[in-house]
Motif scaffolding. Sequence first.
Motif, short mmCIF file in Angstrom:
data_model
loop_
_atom_site.label_atom_id
_atom_site.label_comp_id
_atom_site.label_asym_id
_atom_site.label_seq_id
_atom_site.Cartn_x
_atom_site.Cartn_y
_atom_site.Cartn_z
N HIS A 88 0.96 -1.09 0.04
CA HIS A 88 0.02 -0.10 0.11
C HIS A 88 0.96 1.27 -0.01
O HIS A 88 0.52 2.29 -0.64
CB HIS A 88 -0.95 -0.03 1.15
N ARG A 117 2.19 1.72 -3.44
CA ARG A 117 1.11 2.39 -4.01
C ARG A 117 1.07 3.80 -4.41
O ARG A 117 1.11 4.65 -5.11
CB ARG A 117 -0.23 1.88 -3.89
N ASP A 127 -2.63 1.07 -9.15
CA ASP A 127 -3.71 0.32 -9.33
C ASP A 127 -3.40 -1.43 -8.77
O ASP A 127 -3.98 -2.01 -8.08
CB ASP A 127 -4.68 0.15 -10.52
N PHE A 143 -2.28 -1.71 -5.20
CA PHE A 143 -3.39 -1.99 -4.40
C PHE A 143 -4.13 -3.42 -4.37
O PHE A 143 -4.16 -3.81 -3.26
CB PHE A 143 -4.40 -0.77 -4.77
#
Length: 183
Positions: free
Chosen positions: A127, A130, A159, A162
């Motif tokens: 995360h 990301r 994306d 994620f």
Amino acid sequence: MRIYTRSGDKGQTSLIYGKRVAKNDLRVEAYGTCDETNSMIGLGLSFLDGEEFAGKDTFLQRMQRVQTILFHVGAELATPADKEVTWKLKPEHIEELEKEIDEWDADLEPLKNFILPSGHRSASALHAARTVARRAERTAIGVDDVNPLVVSYLNRLSDYLFVAARFVNKQLGCAESHLRVDV
């Protein structure tokens, strides 16, 4: 080859082909942020040492391929606009990310609201990667004559990371924290 050269001690660095620019040049910021993304991905993968789940080897291979392509994206950003890029991003690289996103996402619980970065350490690091990829994308947009595929790749990569984080959490049985609206 020595690790230190002292050539950057006065705030300058070399792009590919030797052109000298300030270390705070937008092009340097863009490829440096790609490098930061790559390092965060590596951190996330390191947290999977000792963990077992179905498809782990394939997952690691895919992530290491992404790291390799991301290194090339950085090299493309480090090449001055008036010079030839030796390795260019192709539409297939973006399509590959999309295919893997769709594959992982098909097995995940559909999103009904936002999730908070959480769960397994690996997922949390992905995360974080990301968000760094999003910053790389925002920075790359401002680079003169940037290959539009670079911006698209970085957009899709965020994306991808994620969904990869969600995939890891599911595979390792870690719950996702959902955004609460009653705070």
